[in-house]
Scaffold this motif. Sequence first.
Motif, PDB file in Angstrom:
ATOM      1  N   GLY A   1       0.838  -1.132   0.040  1.00  0.00           N
ATOM      2  CA  GLY A   1       0.046  -0.030  -0.006  1.00  0.00           C
ATOM      3  C   GLY A   1       0.998   1.197   0.021  1.00  0.00           C
ATOM      4  O   GLY A   1       1.922   1.399  -0.635  1.00  0.00           O
TER       5      GLY A   1
ATOM      6  N   THR B   1      -6.588  -0.991   0.949  1.00  0.00           N
ATOM      7  CA  THR B   1      -5.609  -1.635   1.625  1.00  0.00           C
ATOM      8  C   THR B   1      -5.972  -1.868   3.020  1.00  0.00           C
ATOM      9  O   THR B   1      -6.604  -0.829   3.637  1.00  0.00           O
TER      10      THR B   1
ATOM     11  N   PRO C   1     -11.419  -1.626  -4.158  1.00  0.00           N
ATOM     12  CA  PRO C   1     -10.168  -1.799  -3.732  1.00  0.00           C
ATOM     13  C   PRO C   1      -9.876  -1.065  -2.246  1.00  0.00           C
ATOM     14  O   PRO C   1     -10.379   0.147  -2.204  1.00  0.00           O
TER      15      PRO C   1
ATOM     16  N   THR D   1      -3.772   1.614  -4.823  1.00  0.00           N
ATOM     17  CA  THR D   1      -3.939   0.449  -4.258  1.00  0.00           C
ATOM     18  C   THR D   1      -3.521  -0.588  -5.264  1.00  0.00           C
ATOM     19  O   THR D   1      -3.649  -1.763  -5.011  1.00  0.00           O
TER      20      THR D   1
ATOM     21  N   THR E   1      -7.180  -5.750  -0.826  1.00  0.00           N
ATOM     22  CA  THR E   1      -7.250  -5.680  -2.298  1.00  0.00           C
ATOM     23  C   THR E   1      -7.101  -6.941  -2.869  1.00  0.00           C
ATOM     24  O   THR E   1      -7.639  -7.413  -3.810  1.00  0.00           O
TER      25      THR E   1
END
Lengths: 196, 583
Positions: A41, B30, B28, B441, B33
């Motif tokens: 990320g 985090t 999506p 993402t 995802t």
Amino acid sequence: MSITTVVLAGVGGQGTILAGDVLAKVAVAEGHDVKLSEVHGMAQRGGSVETFVRFGAQVFSPVVDQGVADHLIAFEMTEATRTLRYLRPGGTLVVNRRVMASLPVLIGDVPAPDGLEAALSSEGAIFLDAEALACEAGSPRSANIVLMGAASYGLPFDTTTWERVIGERVPPKTVEANLRAFHLGRDACAEGACVL
Amino acid sequence: MARTLMSGNEAVARGAWEAGVAIGVGYPGTPSTEVLENLVKYDGVRCEWAPNEKVAAEVAGGVSLGGARAIVTMKHVGLNVAADALYSQSYTGVTGGLVYLVADDPGMHSSQNEQDTRNHAVGSRVPVLEPSDSQEALTFVKRAFELSERFDVPVIVRMTTRVSHGKSLVEQGERHDVAVRPYQRDVRKNVMLPGNARLRQRQVNARETELVAYGAAAEENRVEYRDTSLGVITSGIAYQYVREGLPDASTLKLGLTVPLPDDLILEFASKVDRVVVIEELDPYLSLRVKALGIPLVEHGLPRSGELSPRLVAEAFGSGALPVRDEVQGLPPRPPLLCPGCPHRGLFYSLGKIRAVVTGDIGCYTLASLAPLSGMDSCVCMGASIGMAHGVDLAGSVERPIVAVIGDSTFAHSGITGLLHMAYAGSTGTVIILDNRTTAMTGHQGNPVNGVFIDGSAAPELDLEALSRAVGAVSVRIVDPHELDATLAVLREETAAQHLSVIIAKAPCALLIKEAKDPYAIDEELCTKCGACIRLGCPAISRDDTGRAVIDTATCVGCGQCVQVCRFDAVVRVGPSCDFGGGR
């Protein structure tokens, strides 16, 4: 049976995730219980990144605290210094002799750190120039595999297992270069260890 | 059978596939995802990225109503968006199994807050399963489908970052194809008029009692007696930290955490001398255990952030742990906009008009950091637009006010904000950063870029036509790499007395496969003025004398720095050229 902990530290984009995946798969292939932890990320956009790989008879936690890691494999010297806290006394420290300035340094907000190499050296670091060795191997992007080669020197796995996992994990066109990169890294670490 | 190393998210996808899931849908976020990104690779499953989590939850609800199994995936804050669907789906129940995969982010590695999904589960009265490694992620997802159909309820599988992105060994099974249940209209069950909802509410009450009874004997809730002087009640990843940090303690590992099996907890508490609850995020388990009248040992563990084996061990007095001090004075290394990022050009230009910028969620939020320092707020998906209007209403700002929002975020929650600005007669300015992807993402398809989840072509949203249809009077398209042209449009539109949308359109730098030749600095022409440094490009720094230097290995040749240099000191060089000054 005790657990072995390896920390990979670097900068987002340096290939730590692939390197950690290779190491974890090698440990699995040699019959260990394995846990790996990394963060995807936002951190990947050029930020500091850490990957933990742990193996042994039974591993519970995927993450570790300070003073626990048996091996710290650092892809960059600032990050080596930042993550040194993970390494246990007497642990193995392998460092890529490279400094990547972070944005606060680039724009002059924060002074560049000095004396990193000397400080790491006093911690017993084994240095290598992963990018130069990667170029020598024929693929500048294989510096992460050079570092896995260096790490392999201190880890209890067969070279053939490493070779097989690398062959399965990297893009087909780059297998030969990555295998050369692995051995260049391993040899460099062997020499560094001898110097110590 | 050989076990395979899988991340928690890969294992969830595998478990859903083995459970015969027909449809996977999500947005999506985090750390969730990779669930859909992996599920889409399996045969026999259709996956879709939805524009937001609410739409995804409604699609999944429809699949369930149609009699097939569905999984809907999101991060913790996504459940806020989907909550409207979830709270009433709890009343209607399901036909085909319906599983919510929600990933929390303790420590906020990639999130704007640290909320605990279990609170939504308690509020909506749906069960929660909490895996603590990849094997449990697989088996719990399969169990979640069974429970969903058995108890007529959507089931949440709650992951956390370390479970989602951690990898561990998994034993895989085969896929069990599940027949689609024949469709039957059932108005009392599925049309939530108040009269029907009151009937369904009785069902919800009865279901909760049944689920508590199930939990008392479920294998997801596991008692492990070791030394009984200390008993730890725990769940999820915290269980792993407890096993490593307190290897001798007895544990009650709760896999089904909503609703809680009170009798099992009371029995465990009666067999150990002292009871402690160790959990990440909100004190959900500990408050419930206290409510049962069980005195808890206070442990002093942090109220927020991630736990670790050491924190757990130290809380119970295990001394003599190895210590190594952190090295002080190192420069921080925050994430940054990539070299060649189009957002850099836009925010550089916004700095020139000294705008108040209400921001949004995506890579461009990184432009809030120095040196661009280009954002005044970032709260939640789509907030930029409503907040720009609100700041304008407050009347305290003389400078231009602009909302900045990415393409995927605009499709997620921006359109209704723009509609409101038009409806309310706003003369404000909204900038859509259309970089042709959901970048932060990991480059997912979205309704704007015309890429479907499997990589196939999908209809591309016409942002210009949509903005006009919603009510923007002026819609301008700029290339944010062209700094002067972008600045001119920004000046015109922020001064104009009408609602404007500026579409800053240029692909994400990471989508460009062939980099242009890099640039370098002509040492003789550089006056050390620092203009290029203020772009905040990771390829540009100063040497010991203060002169600018471009790292040709990092530079992708976007050319923004050429435009900010008034001394023509930035020159194009060959790809592997060893530039030594001069022209």
